[in-house]
Design a protein around this motif. Structure first.
Motif, short mmCIF file in Angstrom:
data_model
loop_
_atom_site.label_atom_id
_atom_site.label_comp_id
_atom_site.label_asym_id
_atom_site.label_seq_id
_atom_site.Cartn_x
_atom_site.Cartn_y
_atom_site.Cartn_z
N ASN A 1 -1.94 8.15 6.03
CA ASN A 1 -2.71 7.38 5.05
C ASN A 1 -1.88 6.34 4.29
N ALA A 2 -1.10 5.59 5.04
CA ALA A 2 -0.33 4.47 4.48
C ALA A 2 0.81 4.92 3.57
N TYR A 3 1.26 6.15 3.70
CA TYR A 3 2.48 6.58 3.02
C TYR A 3 3.67 6.35 3.94
N ALA A 4 4.86 6.40 3.37
CA ALA A 4 6.08 6.05 4.10
C ALA A 4 6.76 7.27 4.71
N THR B 1 -3.07 -0.29 0.81
CA THR B 1 -3.10 0.33 -0.52
C THR B 1 -4.38 1.12 -0.76
N ASN B 2 -5.51 0.62 -0.24
CA ASN B 2 -6.77 1.31 -0.50
C ASN B 2 -6.79 2.71 0.09
N ASN C 1 1.74 -4.41 -0.51
CA ASN C 1 0.55 -3.67 -0.93
C ASN C 1 -0.64 -4.61 -0.90
N ASP C 2 -1.66 -4.26 -0.13
CA ASP C 2 -2.88 -5.08 -0.07
C ASP C 2 -3.88 -4.61 -1.11
N ARG C 3 -4.65 -5.58 -1.65
CA ARG C 3 -5.80 -5.26 -2.47
C ARG C 3 -7.05 -5.62 -1.69
N GLU C 4 -8.02 -4.75 -1.68
CA GLU C 4 -9.20 -4.98 -0.84
C GLU C 4 -10.02 -6.15 -1.32
#
Length: 522
Positions: free
Chosen positions: A145-148, A174-175, A209-212
């Motif tokens: 889930n988009a963690y490193a 990020t979402n 980091n993306d913002r939706e």
């Protein structure tokens, strides 16, 4: 009596607690898979020894014990295999596992797109030594889930028969993290590993980091880049790739050293290269690597491409852009997520479209001590767009370490500087690397801002005919810049060469000067 029973109860509880914290070493039985699964999450087991054999798991292993050691009898002797359709072979929820001397075999049984053989499930610090990751439809190692993959160590490991990515350090969605912003990843070390042919990307880190939705119908990135905290990729062999050997976006603080890159497969697509980086790339050290490219590939490829030309507003995820209705920006992968640069190229006439492309460009890139082998299918050896402080032949600490640009002949362009906003400037190419002015292409820029090289020059050092041999940029002052009639030079050198470029990148003058302090422009 009450006091007596209370003492007995306390003794009993103490004994239970003693049993719970006692460290245990286990020896696995190839015929008792359920027992192994229980040991990995019992809170007691600290080490599992796997004798030689094939251990077939029909359910995902949930690795929950912290500091758990998994030790086999040797790569290809102890095989832990996923034998049924599942998301992953090992789902690591505990921290600091130490896994060595075995094979992790995904069995080509990954259930859905992007699933790996080994998954960091919001966990950290897993170390692998002499481990073979093999047979994955998608990934070898990645986070959930988009963690490193915080703190990952890969020492003398191998990847084979991995279809997509051998390792994905981070994915910026990020979402998927509920809006949590990640600005740094614990240092990753990849040392002495082999990436066997068949993968698309060897090491990937899609950072930032993306913002939706920013509220105005567009999406944009929240932070400029994510620090990889001095991540090291060193002493590795990257066999032929279908796309990239190392690919990073919005990444900073990385050392890539003493690796061997064998170029592209014969059927690789367009836009591929051994090292590909883009957007807010900062503080990257590329030292002592060796690059090859076979002449059999279908098209020419670059060796190193560092780009910065995606500076327009991002289109909204999962719905069409208001600017370009045919664009979509999907969260769950695929090429649809790649925003077109055509919007960026209209920034000088459509300010709503432009978002300071030059600010996206690479900064502080050090390329030194590498060997770029000759190939008819290696186009540019190095290409940088929208960059500043690009050092070719000098390390970050100022040490001169010259690259070997093999097979470079007069008039053949092997280094490219360009972009779509202000272009690239503040460049130093040291002398003695078989590179002259006519081997360097300086592309004009497309926007209405002046070229950055007018304020921060591109300097290509050349050896003089006397014993002093290079003009160092810090020892030379030339002004005004830009100039229309005369340029004045203040240098301590007795003899030096001068190359002067106009705003289009064309050479206006190139010659050796002896103690000349003023040059008249023709």
């Amino acid at each position: 009596m009450k006091i007596f029973y209370a003492r007995l109860l306390c003794i009993a509880i103490a004994n239970v607690l003693l049993i719970q914290v006692k460290a245990e070493t286990r020896t696995a039985d190839v015929n008792n898979i359920s027992q192994i699964i229980n040991w990995m999450k019992d809170g007691i087991t600290t080490k599992i020894i796997f004798p030689a054999g094939t251990y077939n798991f029909t359910s995902t292993i949930s690795l929950e014990n912290d500091d758990l050691i998994l030790e086999g009898s040797g790569m290809n002797e102890t095989i832990i295999r996923l034998a049924a359709k599942k998301n992953t072979l090992i789902d690591a929820k505990g921290n600091n596992a130490r896994i060595c001397k075995l094979t992790l075999d995904g069995g080509k049984n990954q259930k859905a797109w992007g699933n790996p053989i080994f998954r960091f499930n919001k966990s950290k610090g897993h170390h692998f030594e002499e481990v073979l990751f093999t047979n994955s439809l998608w990934m070898g190692i990645t986070g959930i889930n988009a963690y490193a993959t915080d703190g990952l160590h890969l020492i003398h490991c191998e990847f084979s028969n991995i279809d997509l990515m051998c390792l994905q350090i981070f994915n910026r969605n990020t979402n998927k993290r509920g809006g949590e912003v990640i600005t740094s990843v614990d240092k990753v070390v990849i040392d002495g590993c082999i990436f066997h042919e068949g993968y698309e990307t060897g090491v990937s880190s899609d950072n930032g980091n993306d913002r939706e939705d920013s509220g105005d119908g567009t999406g944009r990135r929240y932070t400029e880049s994510t620090s990889l905290s001095g991540t090291e990729i060193k002493n590795c062999v990257f066999h032929k790739s279908k796309q990239f050997h190392i690919a990073m976006v919005q990444s900073k603080n990385v050392l890539i050293q003493n690796n061997t890159f064998y170029g592209m497969t014969d059927d690789a697509g367009g836009g591929c290269q051994p090292i590909h980086m883009e957007q807010f790339t900062q503080n990257i050290e590329i030292y002592d690597n060796t690059f090859y490219m076979d002449n059999t590939v279908e098209q020419a490829y670059m060796y190193i491409h560092i780009n910065g030309t995606e500076g327009h507003k991002r289109v909204t995820q999962q719905r069409p852009s208001n600017t370009y209705a045919t664009w979509t920006y999907n969260v769950y992968g695929g090429n649809e997520r790649r925003a077109s640069t055509s919007c960026a190229k209209e920034g000088h006439i459509n300010k709503d479209c432009k978002r300071d492309v030059h600010a996206y460009g690479p900064r502080n890139i050090y390329i030194a001590g590498n060997t770029f082998n000759e190939s008819t299918m290696a186009s540019h050896y190095v290409s940088v767009n929208e960059g500043e402080n690009i050092q070719i032949g000098t390390k970050k600490d100022g040490t001169v370490s010259l690259n070997k640009f093999m097979g470079v002949s007069a008039g053949v362009v092997k280094i490219h500087f360009g972009g779509n906003d202000e272009g690239t400037g503040d460049v130093l190419i040291k002398a003695g690397q078989n590179i002259t002015v006519d081997n360097v292409e300086i592309k004009d820029v497309n926007f209405d801002l002046p070229a950055i090289r007018l304020k921060k020059p591109i300097v290509i050092e050349t050896k003089s005919d006397v014993s002093v041999n290079e003009i160092h940029r810090q020892d030379v002052l030339f002004y005004p810049n830009p100039a229309s009639n005369f340029i004045y030079i203040n240098s301590s050198e007795h003899e030096y060469s001068v190359s002067i470029f106009d705003i289009t990148g064309a050479v206006r003058m190139s010659s050796v000067k002896k103690k000349l302090r003023m040059i008249k422009l023709v």
